[in-house]
Scaffold this motif. Structure first.
Motif, short mmCIF file in Angstrom:
data_model
loop_
_atom_site.label_atom_id
_atom_site.label_comp_id
_atom_site.label_asym_id
_atom_site.label_seq_id
_atom_site.Cartn_x
_atom_site.Cartn_y
_atom_site.Cartn_z
N ARG A 70 -8.90 -33.39 -17.30
CA ARG A 70 -8.87 -32.38 -18.35
C ARG A 70 -10.27 -32.02 -18.81
NH1 ARG A 70 -3.87 -31.27 -20.54
NH2 ARG A 70 -5.02 -29.49 -21.39
N LEU A 71 -11.13 -33.01 -18.96
CA LEU A 71 -12.52 -32.73 -19.35
C LEU A 71 -13.21 -31.86 -18.32
CD1 LEU A 71 -14.08 -36.02 -20.81
CD2 LEU A 71 -13.66 -33.86 -22.00
N ALA A 72 -12.98 -32.16 -17.04
CA ALA A 72 -13.61 -31.39 -15.97
C ALA A 72 -13.12 -29.95 -15.95
CB ALA A 72 -13.36 -32.05 -14.62
N ASP A 73 -11.85 -29.73 -16.30
CA ASP A 73 -11.32 -28.38 -16.37
C ASP A 73 -11.97 -27.62 -17.53
OD1 ASP A 73 -9.69 -28.64 -14.21
OD2 ASP A 73 -7.83 -28.91 -15.36
N PRO A 193 -25.42 -27.69 -8.37
CA PRO A 193 -24.79 -26.56 -9.07
C PRO A 193 -23.35 -26.87 -9.47
CG PRO A 193 -24.74 -26.15 -6.72
CD PRO A 193 -25.51 -27.44 -6.91
N GLU A 194 -22.81 -26.04 -10.36
CA GLU A 194 -21.42 -26.17 -10.76
C GLU A 194 -20.51 -25.65 -9.65
OE1 GLU A 194 -18.66 -27.44 -11.94
OE2 GLU A 194 -19.66 -27.51 -13.90
N SER A 195 -19.25 -26.09 -9.68
CA SER A 195 -18.25 -25.62 -8.72
C SER A 195 -18.08 -24.11 -8.85
CB SER A 195 -16.91 -26.30 -9.00
OG SER A 195 -15.85 -25.56 -8.43
N PRO A 196 -18.18 -23.36 -7.74
CA PRO A 196 -17.99 -21.91 -7.82
C PRO A 196 -16.59 -21.53 -8.27
CG PRO A 196 -18.10 -22.64 -5.52
CD PRO A 196 -18.51 -23.80 -6.37
N ARG A 197 -15.59 -22.30 -7.92
CA ARG A 197 -14.23 -21.98 -8.34
C ARG A 197 -14.03 -22.23 -9.83
NH1 ARG A 197 -14.05 -22.91 -2.96
NH2 ARG A 197 -12.53 -21.71 -1.76
N TRP A 198 -14.69 -23.24 -10.39
CA TRP A 198 -14.62 -23.44 -11.84
C TRP A 198 -15.35 -22.31 -12.56
CZ3 TRP A 198 -18.03 -24.01 -15.90
CH2 TRP A 198 -17.47 -24.43 -17.11
N LEU A 199 -16.49 -21.89 -12.02
CA LEU A 199 -17.23 -20.78 -12.63
C LEU A 199 -16.39 -19.51 -12.64
CD1 LEU A 199 -20.72 -21.39 -10.98
CD2 LEU A 199 -20.16 -21.71 -13.40
N ALA A 200 -15.71 -19.25 -11.53
CA ALA A 200 -14.86 -18.05 -11.46
C ALA A 200 -13.71 -18.16 -12.45
CB ALA A 200 -14.33 -17.87 -10.04
N ARG A 201 -13.13 -19.34 -12.56
CA ARG A 201 -12.01 -19.55 -13.49
C ARG A 201 -12.43 -19.26 -14.93
NH1 ARG A 201 -8.26 -19.79 -16.43
NH2 ARG A 201 -6.49 -21.21 -16.46
N ASN A 202 -13.71 -19.45 -15.24
CA ASN A 202 -14.21 -19.22 -16.59
C ASN A 202 -14.95 -17.88 -16.73
OD1 ASN A 202 -13.91 -21.90 -18.39
ND2 ASN A 202 -14.14 -22.46 -16.25
N GLY A 203 -14.71 -16.98 -15.77
CA GLY A 203 -15.25 -15.63 -15.88
C GLY A 203 -16.72 -15.47 -15.56
N ARG A 204 -17.34 -16.48 -15.02
CA ARG A 204 -18.78 -16.42 -14.71
C ARG A 204 -18.95 -16.02 -13.23
NH1 ARG A 204 -20.92 -22.08 -17.08
NH2 ARG A 204 -22.82 -21.37 -16.00
N PHE A 205 -18.62 -14.78 -12.94
CA PHE A 205 -18.56 -14.33 -11.55
C PHE A 205 -19.95 -14.20 -10.91
CE2 PHE A 205 -14.64 -12.52 -13.50
CZ PHE A 205 -13.74 -13.34 -12.83
N ARG A 229 -12.60 -14.87 -6.62
CA ARG A 229 -12.62 -14.07 -7.86
C ARG A 229 -11.23 -13.52 -8.20
NH1 ARG A 229 -17.13 -9.67 -9.65
NH2 ARG A 229 -16.02 -8.77 -11.42
N GLU A 230 -10.52 -13.02 -7.19
CA GLU A 230 -9.20 -12.45 -7.43
C GLU A 230 -8.22 -13.48 -7.96
OE1 GLU A 230 -8.05 -10.81 -3.72
OE2 GLU A 230 -9.40 -9.06 -3.84
N LEU A 231 -8.18 -14.65 -7.33
CA LEU A 231 -7.25 -15.69 -7.77
C LEU A 231 -7.65 -16.27 -9.12
CD1 LEU A 231 -6.46 -17.49 -4.41
CD2 LEU A 231 -4.89 -16.17 -5.81
N ALA A 232 -8.96 -16.37 -9.37
CA ALA A 232 -9.42 -16.87 -10.67
C ALA A 232 -9.04 -15.89 -11.77
CB ALA A 232 -10.92 -17.08 -10.64
#
Length: 458
Positions: A70-73, A193-205, A229-232
């Motif tokens: 949960r913290l990582a999310d 670097p941070e996970s690209p999928r986590w970045l996308a999930r948080n709108g940081r495209f 980006r689409e799935l995020a």
């Protein structure tokens, strides 16, 4: 035609740094194996307290796993791993300097929280960083570091037992060595670097695209960035995931069932009974003096080689056939192990070596085909929206199974003997083989997004 683009140098470096969390996982779970004899003598532990000291770490890990997920999310994979590195250092020093058993147990529990959290975050982090055709190899690197950490613990335990075995507190030196990889993890994560999928999930495209370009290097394709980006964007419209989502939504419930099954079969072979009590089992089998410490190194090194082999096999062999082969191998080797105890006389010189040979074969199949593949399955089957909470829930179950096995193994061997206790594990492995054959899907060479679409449509 499968993509054969090799792993980039930058991604290889990132994976190495991140998997220092796995090295800590392995060392902290393996070091107690050799530390227990001097620890029991120095702190005058009862059998119950001995079992509690050994098993409290996986109990803490069971709670650190969902909490870490949960913290990582919420905060990001990278940031939480840096915090965990600090927890590893503090808790390790606390264990090594503990003046009484109560303090030791408390710090072992805190250490377990960090181990459990890292056991969830590192595989997910690696799975999200790696391209689909290399995901198995990259995530398996974490398993390699775990067994590498265990092997290092066995080697250092044997060396310290030989050099400082006359000291009643030699266990303190064994435990404190884990501060070194913890410091390396913290320093290394500064540049990761941070996970690209986590970045996308948080709108940081923009950050997501920059990270993908950085870690893919020449293999970067705009198509991957657009898919992520689409799935995020779709996931961002959904409410925050909860544990209830794992059972409320039918297609996710099916995934959770598979992940939970993988968590259970990871442990019901009794692999962690060997990791925690290997020296004790080998002493009971007939190895005298420091012989059990040195004999215990052999399965540790075999485990490292087995995971290295798995990293090669995962490029060419599907998850299902590898897992089925591993379960067949553990069933055969555990059966032979039990028969050695039941049929070879205790005074026979052949008995300890026969037992060691069975343990070596068992560890080889378990680490190559079962342990590696089950963690890989759990890291890749959950959709992005519930990946952290799903992996956390499965890891909670895995660690609680570890706690149960670690706490009950001495009680079972005392009541039934080692031979019949091992036959219990054989029966559980047979059930696991049947379940995998009936329920486990193939996930090789499918992107995380393709797997999500597959489960949605099923």
């Amino acid at each position: 035609m499968h993509d054969t683009t090799p792993l980039s140098g930058r991604l290889r470096l990132i994976a190495t740094v991140a998997t220092f969390g796995g090295l800590l996982f392995g060392y902290d779970t393996g070091v107690i194996n050799g530390a227990l004899p001097s620890l029991v003598s120095d702190l005058r532990l009862t059998p119950f307290l001995e079992g509690l000291v050994a098993s409290i770490l996986p109990f803490g890990a069971a709670w650190g796993a969902p909490f870490g997920g949960r913290l990582a999310d919420g905060l990001g994979r990278r940031r939480v791993l840096m915090v965990l590195a600090v927890v590893f250092v503090v808790a390790t020093i606390g264990c090594a300097t503990a003046p009484a058993v109560g303090v030791l147990i408390a710090f072992r529990a805190v250490l377990g929280l960090a181990v459990g959290a890292s056991s969830v975050i590192v595989p997910v982090f690696l799975a999200e960083l790696a391209p689909a055709h290399l995901r198995g190899r990259v995530v398996a690197q974490n398993e390699l570091m775990i067994v590498g950490g265990q092997a290092l613990a066995f080697v250092f335990n044997a060396g310290l037992a030989t050099a400082l075995g006359h000291l009643p507190h030699v266990w303190r030196y064994m435990l404190v060595l884990a501060t070194l990889p913890a410091l390396a993890l913290w320093v290394g994560m500064i540049a990761v670097p941070e996970s690209p999928r986590w970045l996308a999930r948080n709108g940081r495209f923009e950050d997501m695209t920059r990270v993908l370009r950085r870690i893919r290097e020449e293999a970067y394709t705009p198509r991957e960035a657009e898919t992520v980006r689409e799935l995020a964007a779709q996931d961002a419209e959904r409410p925050a995931a909860s544990v209830l989502d794992l059972v409320r939504i039918p297609w996710i419930r099916r995934i959770f069932g598979i992940g939970a099954g993988m968590a259970v079969i990871n442990q019901i072979s009794g692999i962690n009974a060997i990791q925690y009590y290997g020296v004790t089992v080998l002493q009971d089998a007939g190895f005298g003096g420091n012989g059990a410490f040195y004999a215990n190194i052999i399965p540790g090194l075999v485990g490292v080689a087995a995971v290295g082999l798995a990293m090669v096999l995962l490029k060419h062999v599907g998850r299902r056939p590898l897992l089925l082969t591993g379960l067949a191998g553990t069933i055969a080797s555990l059966t032979a192990f039990a028969l050695c105890y039941l049929l070879i006389p205790g005074e026979s010189a052949a008995r300890p070596w026969a037992v060691l040979a069975c343990i070596v074969v068992f560890v080889g199949f378990e680490q190559c085909c079962v342990g590696t593949v089950t963690w890989l399955y759990m890291s890749e089957i959950f959709p992005l929206s519930v990946r952290g909470v799903g992996m956390g829930a499965c890891a909670w179950l895995l660690w609680m199974m570890t706690f149960v096995v670690g706490l009950t193994f001495p009680l079972l061997t005392d009541a039934l003997g080692v031979g019949y206790t091992v036959l219990t594990f054989v029966a559980l492995q047979v059930a696991a083989l049947v379940w995998v054959h009936r329920a486990a899907p193939e996930t090789k060479d499918r992107t995380l997004e393709e797997l999500e679409e597959h489960f949605r449509a099923a």
